[in-house]
Design a protein around this motif. Structure first.
Motif, PDB file in Angstrom:
ATOM      1  N   MET A 162       0.778  -1.300  -0.040  1.00  0.00           N
ATOM      2  CA  MET A 162      -0.090  -0.173   0.058  1.00  0.00           C
ATOM      3  C   MET A 162       0.972   1.072  -0.049  1.00  0.00           C
ATOM      4  SD  MET A 162      -3.009  -0.958  -0.044  1.00  0.00           S
ATOM      5  CE  MET A 162      -4.427   0.137   0.726  1.00  0.00           C
ATOM      6  N   LEU A 163       1.810   1.101   0.519  1.00  0.00           N
ATOM      7  CA  LEU A 163       2.822   2.346   0.908  1.00  0.00           C
ATOM      8  C   LEU A 163       3.853   2.378  -0.258  1.00  0.00           C
ATOM      9  CD1 LEU A 163       3.360   2.174   4.666  1.00  0.00           C
ATOM     10  CD2 LEU A 163       1.853   3.870   3.295  1.00  0.00           C
ATOM     11  N   GLY A 164       4.203   1.325  -0.980  1.00  0.00           N
ATOM     12  CA  GLY A 164       5.049   1.485  -2.129  1.00  0.00           C
ATOM     13  C   GLY A 164       6.515   0.943  -1.893  1.00  0.00           C
ATOM     14  N   VAL A 165       6.465   0.184  -0.648  1.00  0.00           N
ATOM     15  CA  VAL A 165       7.783  -0.145  -0.092  1.00  0.00           C
ATOM     16  C   VAL A 165       8.114  -1.562  -0.774  1.00  0.00           C
ATOM     17  CG1 VAL A 165       9.053  -0.970   2.091  1.00  0.00           C
ATOM     18  CG2 VAL A 165       7.165   0.763   2.235  1.00  0.00           C
ATOM     19  N   SER A 166       9.416  -1.373  -1.179  1.00  0.00           N
ATOM     20  CA  SER A 166       9.898  -2.647  -1.957  1.00  0.00           C
ATOM     21  C   SER A 166      10.413  -3.675  -0.998  1.00  0.00           C
ATOM     22  CB  SER A 166      10.958  -2.103  -3.046  1.00  0.00           C
ATOM     23  OG  SER A 166      11.523  -3.115  -3.466  1.00  0.00           O
ATOM     24  N   THR A 167      10.214  -4.892  -1.283  1.00  0.00           N
ATOM     25  CA  THR A 167      10.840  -5.891  -0.435  1.00  0.00           C
ATOM     26  C   THR A 167      12.236  -6.434  -1.041  1.00  0.00           C
ATOM     27  OG1 THR A 167       9.397  -7.465  -1.438  1.00  0.00           O
ATOM     28  CG2 THR A 167       8.573  -6.582   0.683  1.00  0.00           C
ATOM     29  N   ILE A 168      12.142  -6.190  -2.257  1.00  0.00           N
ATOM     30  CA  ILE A 168      13.462  -6.519  -2.937  1.00  0.00           C
ATOM     31  C   ILE A 168      14.070  -5.330  -3.352  1.00  0.00           C
ATOM     32  CG2 ILE A 168      14.330  -7.776  -4.866  1.00  0.00           C
ATOM     33  CD1 ILE A 168      11.764  -9.376  -4.841  1.00  0.00           C
ATOM     34  N   ASP A 190      15.516  -4.381  -7.204  1.00  0.00           N
ATOM     35  CA  ASP A 190      14.825  -4.246  -8.379  1.00  0.00           C
ATOM     36  C   ASP A 190      13.413  -3.823  -7.861  1.00  0.00           C
ATOM     37  OD1 ASP A 190      13.550  -4.224 -10.822  1.00  0.00           O
ATOM     38  OD2 ASP A 190      14.355  -6.153 -11.426  1.00  0.00           O
ATOM     39  N   PRO A 191      13.065  -2.375  -7.869  1.00  0.00           N
ATOM     40  CA  PRO A 191      11.922  -2.255  -7.584  1.00  0.00           C
ATOM     41  C   PRO A 191      10.515  -2.768  -8.172  1.00  0.00           C
ATOM     42  CG  PRO A 191      13.368  -0.358  -7.336  1.00  0.00           C
ATOM     43  CD  PRO A 191      13.948  -1.433  -7.903  1.00  0.00           C
ATOM     44  N   GLU A 192      10.894  -2.753  -9.657  1.00  0.00           N
ATOM     45  CA  GLU A 192      10.053  -3.270 -10.584  1.00  0.00           C
ATOM     46  C   GLU A 192       9.575  -4.715 -10.358  1.00  0.00           C
ATOM     47  OE1 GLU A 192       9.061  -3.010 -15.295  1.00  0.00           O
ATOM     48  OE2 GLU A 192      11.082  -2.903 -14.837  1.00  0.00           O
ATOM     49  N   LEU A 193      10.654  -5.631 -10.206  1.00  0.00           N
ATOM     50  CA  LEU A 193      10.423  -7.034  -9.713  1.00  0.00           C
ATOM     51  C   LEU A 193       9.412  -7.132  -8.510  1.00  0.00           C
ATOM     52  CD1 LEU A 193      10.872  -9.922 -10.403  1.00  0.00           C
ATOM     53  CD2 LEU A 193      12.982  -9.989  -9.119  1.00  0.00           C
ATOM     54  N   ALA A 194       9.873  -6.124  -7.444  1.00  0.00           N
ATOM     55  CA  ALA A 194       9.146  -6.152  -6.384  1.00  0.00           C
ATOM     56  C   ALA A 194       7.842  -6.041  -6.586  1.00  0.00           C
ATOM     57  CB  ALA A 194       9.722  -5.118  -5.214  1.00  0.00           C
ATOM     58  N   GLU A 238       4.606  -8.227  -5.692  1.00  0.00           N
ATOM     59  CA  GLU A 238       3.508  -7.850  -4.775  1.00  0.00           C
ATOM     60  C   GLU A 238       2.132  -7.954  -5.472  1.00  0.00           C
ATOM     61  OE1 GLU A 238       3.085  -6.994  -1.568  1.00  0.00           O
ATOM     62  OE2 GLU A 238       5.241  -7.058  -1.183  1.00  0.00           O
ATOM     63  N   ARG A 239       2.057  -7.665  -6.768  1.00  0.00           N
ATOM     64  CA  ARG A 239       0.874  -7.719  -7.554  1.00  0.00           C
ATOM     65  C   ARG A 239       0.640  -9.202  -7.755  1.00  0.00           C
ATOM     66  NH1 ARG A 239       1.801  -4.919 -13.149  1.00  0.00           N
ATOM     67  NH2 ARG A 239       0.106  -6.007 -13.687  1.00  0.00           N
ATOM     68  N   PHE A 240       1.571 -10.404  -7.931  1.00  0.00           N
ATOM     69  CA  PHE A 240       1.144 -11.468  -7.867  1.00  0.00           C
ATOM     70  C   PHE A 240       0.519 -12.078  -6.546  1.00  0.00           C
ATOM     71  CE2 PHE A 240       1.859 -16.196  -7.501  1.00  0.00           C
ATOM     72  CZ  PHE A 240       1.345 -16.618  -8.765  1.00  0.00           C
TER      73      PHE A 240
END
Length: 110
Positions: free
Chosen positions: A62-68, A71-75, A79-81
């Motif tokens: 929800m906050l756009g925090v990347s877990t990876i 590569d933010p795009e991969l993250a 998240e979408r998956f």
């Protein structure tokens, strides 16, 4: 605030629900929820967690925090998956995992 507002709208679209329904699921008044969706206000941590739970996603997404971090795009795709998987049955998720494993196996045979 902009990311949260955009993600609230995106998640409602993914679920095929209105902002009013999202507010109801989260146990919030429509007007209060509308402030979050418009970006005029930010929820406190407890409310953010409640909204994320009600919408079947994570506060990080929800906050756009990347877990990876690398590569933010991969993250974002992961998240979408995850968000999509929250709306699937166990059998449907299993099929997706089998497909993903088949893609990886095919790549390794090249």
């Amino acid at each position: 605030m902009e990311t949260l507002a955009r993600r609230l709208q995106e998640r409602a679209r993914q679920l095929g629900i209105s902002n009013a329904e999202a507010a109801r699921r989260a146990g919030l008044e429509e007007r209060r929820y509308a402030h979050y969706v418009s970006g005029r206000r930010e929820p406190d941590l407890v409310t953010l967690v409640r909204i994320a739970s009600a919408l079947g996603t994570s506060p990080n997404w929800m906050l756009g925090v990347s877990t990876i971090a690398s590569d933010p795009e991969l993250a974002d795709f992961i998240e979408r998956f995850t968000n999509a998987a929250n709306g699937m049955t166990k059998q449907e998720i299993e099929l997706c995992v089998i497909q993903a494993e088949a893609i990886v196996a095919a790549k390794s045979r090249r």
